[in-house]
Design a protein around this motif. Structure first.
Motif, PDB file in Angstrom:
ATOM      1  N   UNK A 208       0.840  -1.206   0.000  1.00 35.25           N
ATOM      2  CA  UNK A 208       0.000   0.000   0.000  1.00 35.25           C
ATOM      3  C   UNK A 208       0.871   1.251   0.000  1.00 35.25           C
ATOM      4  N   UNK A 209       1.976   1.219   0.761  1.00 40.18           N
ATOM      5  CA  UNK A 209       2.895   2.360   0.800  1.00 40.18           C
ATOM      6  C   UNK A 209       3.564   2.557  -0.554  1.00 40.18           C
ATOM      7  N   UNK A 210       3.858   1.463  -1.243  1.00 44.81           N
ATOM      8  CA  UNK A 210       4.477   1.540  -2.570  1.00 44.81           C
ATOM      9  C   UNK A 210       3.522   2.198  -3.560  1.00 44.81           C
ATOM     10  N   UNK A 211       2.249   1.810  -3.516  1.00 42.58           N
ATOM     11  CA  UNK A 211       1.267   2.394  -4.425  1.00 42.58           C
ATOM     12  C   UNK A 211       1.023   3.867  -4.103  1.00 42.58           C
ATOM     13  N   UNK A 212       1.073   4.209  -2.821  1.00 42.59           N
ATOM     14  CA  UNK A 212       0.907   5.611  -2.440  1.00 42.59           C
ATOM     15  C   UNK A 212       2.056   6.445  -2.990  1.00 42.59           C
ATOM     16  N   UNK A 213       3.271   5.901  -2.907  1.00 40.61           N
ATOM     17  CA  UNK A 213       4.439   6.620  -3.423  1.00 40.61           C
ATOM     18  C   UNK A 213       4.348   6.797  -4.931  1.00 40.61           C
ATOM     19  N   UNK A 214       3.828   5.775  -5.605  1.00 45.94           N
ATOM     20  CA  UNK A 214       3.728   5.829  -7.069  1.00 45.94           C
ATOM     21  C   UNK A 214       2.523   6.633  -7.537  1.00 45.94           C
ATOM     22  N   UNK A 215       1.532   6.770  -6.666  1.00 48.94           N
ATOM     23  CA  UNK A 215       0.317   7.476  -7.038  1.00 48.94           C
ATOM     24  C   UNK A 215      -0.574   6.680  -7.974  1.00 48.94           C
ATOM     25  N   UNK A 216      -0.411   5.364  -7.960  1.00 45.33           N
ATOM     26  CA  UNK A 216      -1.206   4.497  -8.829  1.00 45.33           C
ATOM     27  C   UNK A 216      -1.115   3.061  -8.335  1.00 45.33           C
ATOM     28  N   UNK A 217      -1.952   2.204  -8.899  1.00 42.50           N
ATOM     29  CA  UNK A 217      -1.895   0.791  -8.566  1.00 42.50           C
ATOM     30  C   UNK A 217      -0.645   0.172  -9.183  1.00 42.50           C
ATOM     31  N   UNK A 218      -0.041  -0.778  -8.464  1.00 38.43           N
ATOM     32  CA  UNK A 218       1.143  -1.477  -8.963  1.00 38.43           C
ATOM     33  C   UNK A 218       0.886  -2.983  -8.903  1.00 38.43           C
ATOM     34  N   UNK A 219       1.088  -3.634 -10.013  1.00 39.53           N
ATOM     35  CA  UNK A 219       0.942  -5.087 -10.091  1.00 39.53           C
ATOM     36  C   UNK A 219       2.049  -5.730  -9.252  1.00 39.53           C
ATOM     37  N   UNK A 220       1.711  -6.611  -8.293  1.00 36.51           N
ATOM     38  CA  UNK A 220       2.750  -7.274  -7.494  1.00 36.51           C
ATOM     39  C   UNK A 220       3.813  -7.974  -8.332  1.00 36.51           C
ATOM     40  N   UNK A 221       3.451  -8.379  -9.547  1.00 36.53           N
ATOM     41  CA  UNK A 221       4.428  -9.037 -10.411  1.00 36.53           C
ATOM     42  C   UNK A 221       5.473  -8.062 -10.923  1.00 36.53           C
TER      43      UNK A 221
END
Length: 286
Positions: A208-221
């Motif tokens: 969740x912190x990674x997606x917040x930093x990116x400002x978008x959804x991130x595929x775990x893959x």
């Protein structure tokens, strides 16, 4: 992931494959005393290339305290976007004992994990649970707790383990962590609750912190976890559905001759039982 998943010259070789990194801290970014310059440079370069980095650590203290520790060591904040600690997620477990007494085991520097929670700290005899953040003294071993654990078992106290790691790198030594006590306690029939790596809560928070930093959804893959422990980092990466970059020159250095002539097949065999998708390995993050 790379086709051969073998020795990896540079983290930057993975930049086109991954949008995010979940990086362990002790044994990867620093040795408990000083940073590894090549690791810091690698994370900074990954971010400059457009990636995002979340530090994910089994430290029993909360994020502000670990950030300050890294500041004091000289690890620049440019090396990471955010951090999630086992201390952060463990506080939720401790909070379930609101208004009750807990018995704390661990160094005084770990006391901030209790700050702001409505729990009292007291002896085991009057406690509702044992919270283990580490061993009281780094020179101790789990054998020093044989009698105390027997008392906790007789009292029927559940254990909250704030750091599932069994050992951690401190300078040129390995020091026992709370996970070493938790393993023994569970083997003797005690109830143990854990939230750090390799368990789901800390990965849920980190992604969740990674997606917040990116400002978008991130595929775990499109995420790679970097760590030095098969038991926690590789297992956790596998369960979270992310790839794993194995830093071999810490906990497992001796058994796989990390700084000599490591056998890639032996390294793959060590990781294989966890089910982790191996992105490659390095003796130190570079």
């Amino acid at each position: 992931m790379p086709e051969n998943a073998g020795a990896l010259p540079r983290l930057s070789d993975l930049s086109g494959l991954y949008d995010g990194v979940l990086s362990d801290v002790w044994g990867v970014v620093h040795n408990g005393i000083t940073p590894y310059p090549s690791a810091v440079e690698a994370l900074v370069a990954f971010r400059r290339a457009g990636g995002h980095v979340v530090l994910i650590t089994n430290a029993a203290r909360t994020t502000p305290h670990i950030v300050q520790m890294l500041d004091d060591m000289g690890v620049p904040r440019e090396a990471y976007d955010a951090m999630v600690t086992s201390g952060d997620v463990t506080r939720a477990l401790i909070a379930t004992y609101k208004g009750q007494s807990i018995h704390h085991v661990g160094p005084g520097s770990d006391h901030p994990i209790l700050e702001g929670l409505d729990v009292a700290e007291g002896p085991a005899a009057t406690a509702s649970a044992v919270v283990v953040t580490g061993l009281d003294d780094p020179a101790q071993t789990p054998d020093d707790y044989e009698t105390r654990m027997g008392e906790w078992l007789e009292l029927g106290l559940p254990m909250i383990c704030a750091n599932p790691d069994k050992v951690v790198e401190v300078g040129d030594k390995m020091v026992y962590c709370a996970g070493a006590l938790a393993d023994i306690y569970a083997a003797r029939g005690g109830t143990v609750a854990l939230a750090g790596k390799p368990y789901p809560p800390i990965y849920k928070e980190s992604l969740a912190a990674l997606e917040k930093a990116a400002g978008r959804a991130i595929d775990p893959r499109r995420v790679v976890a970097i760590g030095d422990s098969v038991r926690t980092d590789a297992t956790g990466a596998a369960d979270a559905g992310v790839d794993f970059l194995f830093i071999t020159g810490s906990i497992h250095a001796d058994e796989i001759d990390a700084f000599g002539n490591p056998d890639p097949e032996a390294i793959k065999a060590l990781v294989a039982p966890t089910g982790a998708r191996l992105a490659g390995f390095q003796s130190r993050l570079t």
